[in-house]
Design an enzyme around this catalytic site. Structure first.
Site, PDB file in Angstrom:
ATOM      1  CB  CYS A   2     -24.379  -8.877   0.796  1.00  0.00           C
ATOM      2  SG  CYS A   2     -24.938  -8.004  -0.649  1.00  0.00           S
ATOM      3  CG  ASN A 100     -26.416 -10.580   2.942  1.00  0.00           C
ATOM      4  OD1 ASN A 100     -26.077  -9.415   2.891  1.00  0.00           O
ATOM      5  ND2 ASN A 100     -25.668 -11.546   3.452  1.00  0.00           N
ATOM      6  CE  LYS A 603     -14.895 -19.457  -2.244  1.00  0.00           C
ATOM      7  NZ  LYS A 603     -14.130 -20.119  -3.321  1.00  0.00           N
TER       8      LYS A 603
END
Ligand code: G6P
Length: 608
Positions: A2, A100, A603
């Protein structure tokens, strides 16, 4: 993972949020949304898929608000969907939250709130925050946020807005990165500096347990216990254009081609070949602890774990102390033996990987000195380790890590030489090795010239269902990393193995449909690897060999050979990995895959 961006200032907020979200795209996401605040209401828009979908859906909305928040979501609780996308609101729609991280006790909180009459719309853990804040709201949004997060167990980076106080953004952090961008009568909040650098380079990193209130004329930071904190304003030094594609088709290809430059940056000001020394400022105050270590434990995830494996080989070879490498996710739960003679080194590109961060904290709890090898400056891992070395690879955008890997290995090599020189290595030997290390970027450039011929090889095997990667010694971890690259981005199943282990299992898979990539350079295991190639050929397998320039013998045995310039054996992974990165890249492009954002991958994995 996020991404979060928020803005309060004088400019129309929607284009700023969209731009910020686009800059966060590389983190990986499945949906996105914004909340824009005006005096009488909050406008919310969410879409599945790309930010461009969200942007298109906003075309005819003519919003001129100057306060808002935006989010890219990577599903953890509840499938990717518009309803599960952030922002989430309370029952009245007056409070909007982006988040997040993970609220671990959300199920219990949800039950309690439902019993009080709150109506939930999504399956997310985040929505409990919106309802909790509503429950505590008594005319002061900041206080309501403080009370709400007090109830919460878990990790969060959150931004909260409300049309009841339409002049502020409340930000809070515990375990998920969050920074404040400081402009003139303009403040931003983001999970990552790339989302703010177009507007400001002055940032403040929030710490765990901290909260910030952003209004148009000031920002204040506090602990969640309501004590004011004084923060140091830091300058971001990298450029926006460094995170753009520079004319390459994909970020990953750009990053593969950047490696000669990256490694020069990693070594800059540190490697002093003429003196046979390495200077690592980040270690200078704690070097003795490293030198006194009786045992080193490296812990990491993914590609960083592969770099750590190479670290194990180099440390043991040069320092003659026992080294262990652990997946961070295993280390944190396996009750590891640590004493004051052990030193832990955590390796992470992002510096935010949840398991690696947890392993770091576990090691600290057991009183081991923990050092870091990180790319992202100011990241949680960088801040929580006693000392460390930044790899200076620059922002890595492609989800599949490439330049960070070679920069991590280079850093481990520099650390080794620094320590070996203090222990036993002569200046002459240091000079010989470091001169060769400095020659690596040019050697990588040579290999990059083979990109087109590697693409031709990829064409022959892009339809394969499996790949096997074999290497030995220093190039065993390279085999693992080559296989990881292939599966991550092309979705072809690929396995890496120590070449000699092939006969204990994988050999059963070999037939004419099985491409086998051998790292068969002229090193101490060369002859043995040649025998393994014979074994594969005898069973009809197709061999792609990564070989030393001028090796005629191998051309007779392999179906395809990619020749590389020679270097010292322990430096060879820096060169042998390059054709494997390119092979995976070309195979993925030929298969029509989304190279920079492979399905299901992120990522930066900031959840367990
Ligand atoms: C994710 C990424 C990988 C990376 C791993 C560890 O899985 O997709 O490319 O190697 O996390 O990340 P770190 O930032 O800790 O190196």
């Amino acid at each position: 993972m996020c991404g979060i961006v928020g803005y309060i200032g004088a400019e129309p907020v929607v284009p700023i949020l969209i731009d910020g979200l686009k800059r966060l795209e590389y983190r990986g996401y499945d949906s996105a949304g914004i909340a824009v605040v005006s005096k009488d209401k909050i406008f919310i828009q969410k879409q599945l898929g790309k930010i461009s979908n969200l942007e298109d859906s906003l075309k005819n909305t003519h919003l001129n608000s100057t306060l808002g928040i935006g989010h890219t979501r990577w599903a953890t609780h509840g499938a990717p969907s518009v309803v599960n996308a952030h922002p989430h609101t309370d029952c009245s729609g007056d409070i909007a939250v982006i988040h997040n991280g993970i609220i671990e006790n959300y199920a219990g909180l949800r039950q309690e709130l439902m019993a009080k009459g709150h109506v939930f719309r999504s399956e997310t853990d985040t929505e409990v925050l919106a309802h909790l804040i509503e429950e505590f709201y008594n005319g002061d949004l900041e206080q309501a946020v403080r009370y709400a997060i007090n109830e919460v167990v878990g990790t969060y980076g959150i931004l909260v807005v409300s049309n009841k106080q339409p002049d502020r953004i409340i930000a809070a952090r515990n375990g998920s990165p969050l920074l404040i961008g400081i402009g003139t009568n303009t403040y931003m909040a983001a999970s990552d500096a790339t989302a703010v650098i177009r507007y400001t380079r002055d940032v403040v990193y929030l710490d765990d347990g901290e909260l910030a209130v952003l209004t148009r004329d000031q920002y204040i930071t506090k602990t969640i216990r309501n004590r004011r904190t004084n923060k140091h304003v830091e300058k971001i030094s990298f450029d926006v254009d460094r995170i753009e594609k520079d004319g390459f088709d994909h970020f990953m290809l750009k990053e593969i081609f950047e490696q000669p430059q990256t490694l020069r940056d990693t070594m800059r000001g540190r490697v002093q070949a003429e003196n046979g020394t390495v200077r690592l400022g980040g270690l200078s105050d704690h070097l003795q602890q490293l030198l006194d270590a009786k045992r080193i434990l490296l812990t990491a995830c993914g590609t960083s774990w592969h770099a750590s494996l190479i670290g194990e080989y180099i440390f043991e070879d040069f320092l003659r102390i026992p080294v262990e490498v652990d997946y961070a996710s295993e280390f944190r739960y396996r009750n590891p033996v640590l004493d004051q003679d052990s030193v832990v080194i955590v390796v992470s590109q992002s510096g935010e990987t949840a398991d690696t961060l947890a392993a770091l904290r576990e090691a600290k709890k057991r009183r081991a000195p923990v050092f870091g090898i990180c790319n992202v400056v100011g990241s949680s891992i960088a801040r929580e380790t006693v000392a460390g070395v930044y790899i200076h690879a620059g922002p890595e955008v492609g989800v599949a890590s490439t330049k960070a890997f070679t920069a991590q290995v280079t850093t481990l090599i520099m650390m080794t030489i620094l320590m070996a020189r203090k222990k036993w290595m002569s200046r002459e030997e240091g000079r010989r090795i470091l001169t060769e290390l400095e020659a690596i970027p040019d050697k990588i450039s040579e290999v990059l010239k083979e990109s087109d011929s590697i693409r031709e090889i990829a064409k022959k095997y892009a339809d394969s269902r499996n790949f096997l990667y074999l290497g030995r010694g220093y190039n065993f971890p390279v085999a693992l990393e080559g296989a990881l690259k292939m599966k991550e981005i092309s979705y072809i199943h690929a396995e890496g193995y120590p070449a000699a282990e092939m006969k204990h299992g994988p050999i059963a898979l070999i037939d004419e449909n099985m491409p086998v990539v051998f790292i068969a350079i002229k090193d101490s295991t060369y002859e043995k690897v040649l025998s393994n190639i014979e074994e594969v050929k005898a069973r009809g397998g197709r061999v792609i060999a990564i070989a030393s320039a001028g090796d005629e013998k191998i051309s007779e045995k392999a179906d395809h050979v990619i020749f590389l310039p020679e270097t010292l054996e322990f430096l060879s992974p820096l060169v042998t990995i390059i054709p494997l990165q390119l092979l995976a890249y070309h195979a993925a492009v030929l298969r029509g895959c989304n190279v920079d954002q492979p399905r299901n991958l992120a990522k930066s994995v900031t959840v367990e």
